[in-house]
Design a protein around this motif. Structure first.
Motif, mmCIF file in Angstrom:
data_model
loop_
_atom_site.group_PDB
_atom_site.id
_atom_site.type_symbol
_atom_site.label_atom_id
_atom_site.label_comp_id
_atom_site.label_asym_id
_atom_site.label_seq_id
_atom_site.Cartn_x
_atom_site.Cartn_y
_atom_site.Cartn_z
ATOM 1 N N LEU A 29 0.811 -1.219 0.000
ATOM 2 C CA LEU A 29 0.000 0.000 0.000
ATOM 3 C C LEU A 29 0.845 1.269 0.000
ATOM 4 N N ILE A 30 2.154 1.096 -0.174
ATOM 5 C CA ILE A 30 3.033 2.262 -0.206
ATOM 6 C C ILE A 30 3.822 2.251 -1.505
ATOM 7 N N TYR A 31 3.960 3.427 -2.102
ATOM 8 C CA TYR A 31 4.763 3.528 -3.311
ATOM 9 C C TYR A 31 5.279 4.952 -3.427
ATOM 10 N N THR A 32 6.266 5.122 -4.274
ATOM 11 C CA THR A 32 6.778 6.463 -4.526
ATOM 12 C C THR A 32 6.161 6.977 -5.816
ATOM 13 N N GLY A 33 5.591 8.157 -5.742
ATOM 14 C CA GLY A 33 4.915 8.683 -6.918
ATOM 15 C C GLY A 33 4.762 10.184 -6.846
ATOM 16 N N VAL A 34 4.196 10.714 -7.904
ATOM 17 C CA VAL A 34 3.980 12.162 -7.987
ATOM 18 C C VAL A 34 2.482 12.412 -8.017
ATOM 19 N N LEU A 35 2.021 13.252 -7.115
ATOM 20 C CA LEU A 35 0.591 13.545 -7.063
ATOM 21 C C LEU A 35 0.180 14.495 -8.179
ATOM 22 N N GLU A 36 -1.053 14.353 -8.623
ATOM 23 C CA GLU A 36 -1.631 15.323 -9.561
ATOM 24 C C GLU A 36 -1.649 16.691 -8.882
ATOM 25 N N PRO A 37 -1.419 17.739 -9.637
ATOM 26 C CA PRO A 37 -1.551 19.066 -9.007
ATOM 27 C C PRO A 37 -3.005 19.289 -8.614
ATOM 28 N N PRO A 38 -3.235 20.026 -7.518
ATOM 29 C CA PRO A 38 -4.616 20.334 -7.134
ATOM 30 C C PRO A 38 -5.308 21.115 -8.232
#
Length: 615
Positions: free
Chosen positions: A314-323
């Motif tokens: 349930l954990i990964y490294t990623g980039v969130l979408e901008p708000p």
RNA sequence: GGACCCGUAGCUCAGCUGGAUAGAGCGUUGCCCUCCGAAGGCAAAGGUCGAAGGUUCGAAUCCUUUCGGGUCCGCCA
């Protein structure tokens, strides 16, 4: 559920009859059968939807089934009359003797009347207040404290094993800022003391010592920016000087070491928590368990939680979408360690570590919840300010993930309270000298009411006269006003009147065994019906986690009692104490005693003391 | 742009997790209160439950859309 709940008793009877009438139906067909007070009192004492609920499954027209059910119900000894009505209800009118017996039941059980086994001893952790340990309690914390405390009492009465908990945010930037502010105050206190002479000439300290030693001077001398500067830190600093003398000043007179700052921080946090506990005590709030965020981190709880979630994938490294919408000025895509909250109903995945690798507040909260789960709680409840509403889903997602759905997390949101005086909002401005701290508010009310206990009771009751998630105005004048418009007074007055009658009657004993046949007046029976509804009110309020319902019930109960009292004023034969009618007097005194008992029972849940007389 | 909370009588709010003709207090109006338990009492008026659809025996309550108010929205706690 509650042995005193006559609605539950009659519901059980109804289900048993339906099961006999419809032997082919599986047992779970009856789950939705209800026994409630009808909205319209002319329909009787109780009404059940039983026929309507099972009619479809039984492939029978509801009115026909209702008629059969009514016939069987009317044969019960408790029931005077049962009749089908409307689209398939069955209305019950109870034997008056059965109703009156509830008075005896109250007196036999005392304030335990209404206790329930609903919770079945389930372990519930209730976390509330949890104000940052960076200063005294603010008025803004007041509602959450009262709601949380009353909810704890309510759940305990409903049979849950409740732990009242306070989570101390003693890690992170806020408390570091507290440490710096304390260090500034420490230097000021030190330089004013004899011990200060030996260090006053050291490096940057020399310049500070020569200055006015204000906040800006400190910031200039040590190159830090202070977030806090409250006067409440002065005694903390003096205690530091008394204990450590000049030992906290580094040899070069400059920036203190990390160890020194940690020491100052721990000392300041301990002092702040002591102050907060005192403030809470003024409100009558006492929590049993204080969990330290820093302690959890030191115990490696964060890494444990991380490993647990990682093992579940349930954990990964990623980039969130901008708000969406307006972007923050400095937004740029950065990889972070994320928790797959979106797999558990949250909108997006949530960051556990910042792009520099350090933990987010959210990550520490995960550790906190793992700690709760490990202690074996089946249900977790938080009371939060409404500004944390956006945080609910992700925490529920975490708890689901950590406990594989075995532990439930509920959040009660408490909306903002505006303090009002003379119809105007009181500005929470320190400069204007108006309320900032909870203590200010209570002391001001104590002046108006004459005692701290009365102030506490006024605040607690008033805070519970609204649903927690509705905004409310706290009117200072109204809260202590002695009139019908003030529900706190109205309820207290009813209890005081009850006590006054019993005192006048010489505090008769053995009222629990008093014959009650003399209780025949409609107002008396209405009061008994209200009392009989107390156990189900407790359960419904506990299930909904809504302690305000207790306040509304007490208001209604007080109203029923005041009506009866007023009838006695117009019709002397309805007075409680009648020298010519000892039998009737005992019956009425029993009713009065039962009323007082239920009021006390409700006030106990609210954490309000029942007064013996109004002054 | 999105999430969450709220929208019920002139005002402040309940509405028992989907039940019957939607309730309370204040305010308004009328009556009662020289004495008796009056820091009052009794009664009346006042509502398309923000709006529109839908779900079903039945909706203020559940779903969708929409309008208005509030709170919040990556490395703040």
């Amino acid at each position: 559920m509650s042995t005193h709940d006559i609605f539950a008793a009659l519901r059980a009877r109804t289900v048993a009859i339906l099961a006999e009438l419809l032997p082919e139906l599986p047992a779970d067909s009856f789950a939705r059968v209800q026994m409630e007070p009808p909205r319209d009192a002319s329909h009787g004492d109780m009404a059940t939807n039983g026929a309507m609920v099972v009619a479809k499954l039984a492939k029978l027209p509801p009115p026909k089934l209702a008629a059969q059910l009514a016939e069987r119900l009317s044969a019960l000894p408790e029931v005077a009359e049962a009749a089908p009505a409307g689209p398939g209800f069955v209305n019950l009118r109870l034997e008056e003797g059965f109703l009156r017996a509830q008075v005896g039941a109250v007196l036999a059980a005392g304030e335990a009347f209404g206790d329930s086994t609903l919770g079945a001893g389930v372990k519930v952790d209730l976390e509330y207040v949890s104000a940052n340990p960076t200063g005294p309690m603010h008025v803004g914390h007041c509602r959450g404290a009262v709601v949380g405390d009353a909810l704890a009492n309510l759940l305990a009465k409903a049979g849950y094993a409740v732990t009242k908990e306070y989570y101390i945010n003693d890690a992170g930037a806020q408390v570091q800022a507290l440490a710096w502010a304390t260090y500034w105050r420490y230097l000021v206190a030190l330089l004013a003391s004899p011990a200060g002479a030996e260090v006053a000439g050291r490096g940057p300290l020399a310049g500070f010592a020569a200055s006015a030693r204000g906040r800006e001077d400190f910031e200039a001398a040590l190159g830090v920016t202070l977030q806090y500067g409250g006067d409440y830190l002065v005694p903390v600093a003096e205690a530091l000087v008394a204990r450590h003398g000049a030992a906290l000043v580094p040899a070069d007179g400059g920036t203190p070491t990390a160890e020194t700052l940690a020491l100052v921080q721990a000392f300041a946090v301990a002092e702040m928590m002591a102050a907060i506990r005192e403030d809470l005590a003024l409100l009558g709030v006492k929590q049993e368990v204080f969990v330290s965020e820093l302690g959890l981190i030191k115990d490696g709880k964060l890494e444990q939680a991380e490993a647990l979630l990682d093992a579940k994938g349930l954990i990964y490294t990623g980039v969130l979408e901008p708000p969406k919408g307006k972007l923050p000025d400095d937004w740029e895509p950065r990889p972070q360690q994320l928790f797959r909250a979106s797999q558990f109903g949250d909108e997006v995945d949530r960051p556990m570590r910042k792009s520099d690798g350090s933990g987010t507040y959210f990550a520490n909260d995960i550790a906190n919840h793992l700690h709760k789960i490990e202690r074996g709680f089946a249900e977790l409840i938080h009371v939060w300010g409404a500004d944390h509403a956006g945080y609910v889903k992700r925490m529920q997602a975490v708890v689901k993930a950590l406990a594989d759905g075995q532990v439930k997390l509920d959040v009660v949101l408490a909306q903002i309270v505006r303090v009002m005086r003379n119809g105007e909002p009181v500005r929470m401005s320190k400069r204007a000298g108006t309320f900032v701290t909870l203590r200010d508010l209570l002391e001001d009310l104590a002046e108006m009411t004459g005692s701290m206990a009365a102030a506490r009771d006024a605040v607690r009751f008033t805070m519970l006269t609204r649903k927690a998630d509705a905004q409310m105005d706290f009117d200072l004048d109204r809260a202590v006003e002695q009139s019908r418009e003030n529900p706190a007074f109205y309820v207290q007055y009813a209890h005081a009147r009850c006590r006054s009658v019993l005192r006048t009657a010489g505090e008769p004993a053995d009222l629990a065994s008093a014959p009650l046949e003399a209780l025949t007046d409609p107002a008396e029976l209405a009061l008994i019906r209200r009392i009989a509804a107390w156990p189900r009110t407790v359960e419904a309020a506990a299930l909904a986690r809504e302690p305000h319902r207790i306040a509304f019930f007490l208001h209604d109960l007080a109203g029923d009692f005041h009506v009866l009292w007023n009838k006695g004023r117009e019709d002397a034969t309805l007075r409680f104490i009648r020298d010519d009618e000892p039998e009737a007097t005992r019956a009425r005194l029993a009713l009065v005693a039962a009323t007082a008992t239920v009021i006390r029972s409700g006030l106990q849940v609210m954490g309000v003391e029942a007064v013996q007389e109004m002054r």
